[in-house]
Design a protein around this motif. Structure first.
Motif, PDB file in Angstrom:
ATOM      1  N   GLY A 193       6.918   5.983 -33.719  1.00  0.00           N
ATOM      2  CA  GLY A 193       6.464   7.268 -33.201  1.00  0.00           C
ATOM      3  C   GLY A 193       5.072   7.677 -33.659  1.00  0.00           C
ATOM      4  N   LYS A 194       4.411   6.831 -34.438  1.00  0.00           N
ATOM      5  CA  LYS A 194       3.053   7.154 -34.910  1.00  0.00           C
ATOM      6  C   LYS A 194       2.068   6.192 -34.276  1.00  0.00           C
ATOM      7  N   THR A 195       0.956   6.731 -33.844  1.00  0.00           N
ATOM      8  CA  THR A 195      -0.096   5.896 -33.258  1.00  0.00           C
ATOM      9  C   THR A 195      -0.918   5.278 -34.381  1.00  0.00           C
ATOM     10  N   VAL A 196      -1.034   3.964 -34.354  1.00  0.00           N
ATOM     11  CA  VAL A 196      -1.814   3.242 -35.356  1.00  0.00           C
ATOM     12  C   VAL A 196      -3.049   2.678 -34.659  1.00  0.00           C
ATOM     13  N   ARG A 197      -4.195   2.913 -35.267  1.00  0.00           N
ATOM     14  CA  ARG A 197      -5.439   2.402 -34.691  1.00  0.00           C
ATOM     15  C   ARG A 197      -6.101   1.483 -35.702  1.00  0.00           C
ATOM     16  N   THR A 198      -6.740   0.473 -35.198  1.00  0.00           N
ATOM     17  CA  THR A 198      -7.468  -0.439 -36.071  1.00  0.00           C
ATOM     18  C   THR A 198      -8.939  -0.430 -35.671  1.00  0.00           C
ATOM     19  N   ILE A 199      -9.763  -0.745 -36.635  1.00  0.00           N
ATOM     20  CA  ILE A 199     -11.197  -0.831 -36.385  1.00  0.00           C
ATOM     21  C   ILE A 199     -11.591  -2.290 -36.524  1.00  0.00           C
TER      22      ILE A 199
END
Length: 64
Positions: free
Chosen positions: A4-10
């Motif tokens: 349920g959590k949005t994970v973003r990577t760089i």
């Protein structure tokens, strides 16, 4: 999305690119500051020379 959590990577490559750009810009800024300082010193010297020439001319005009 994980649990349920949005994970973003760089992208590390993008971060490295930005770091290189920042380093180059910092170097350019340093070079420009040094150049401005040299120009400022040159202008001060020219002002002194012009002032000396003006005094010499004033002296010659006053004597005539």
């Amino acid at each position: 999305e994980i649990a349920g959590k949005t994970v973003r990577t760089i992208d590390p490559g993008y971060v490295n690119l930005l770091e290189r750009r920042i380093a180059l810009l910092e170097q350019t800024i340093g070079d420009l500051r040094a150049q401005l300082s040299r120009i400022d010193n040159s202008m001060k010297q020219r002002r002194l020379e012009v002032g000396n020439l003006q005094r010499q001319l004033d002296g010659k005009v006053n004597r005539e």
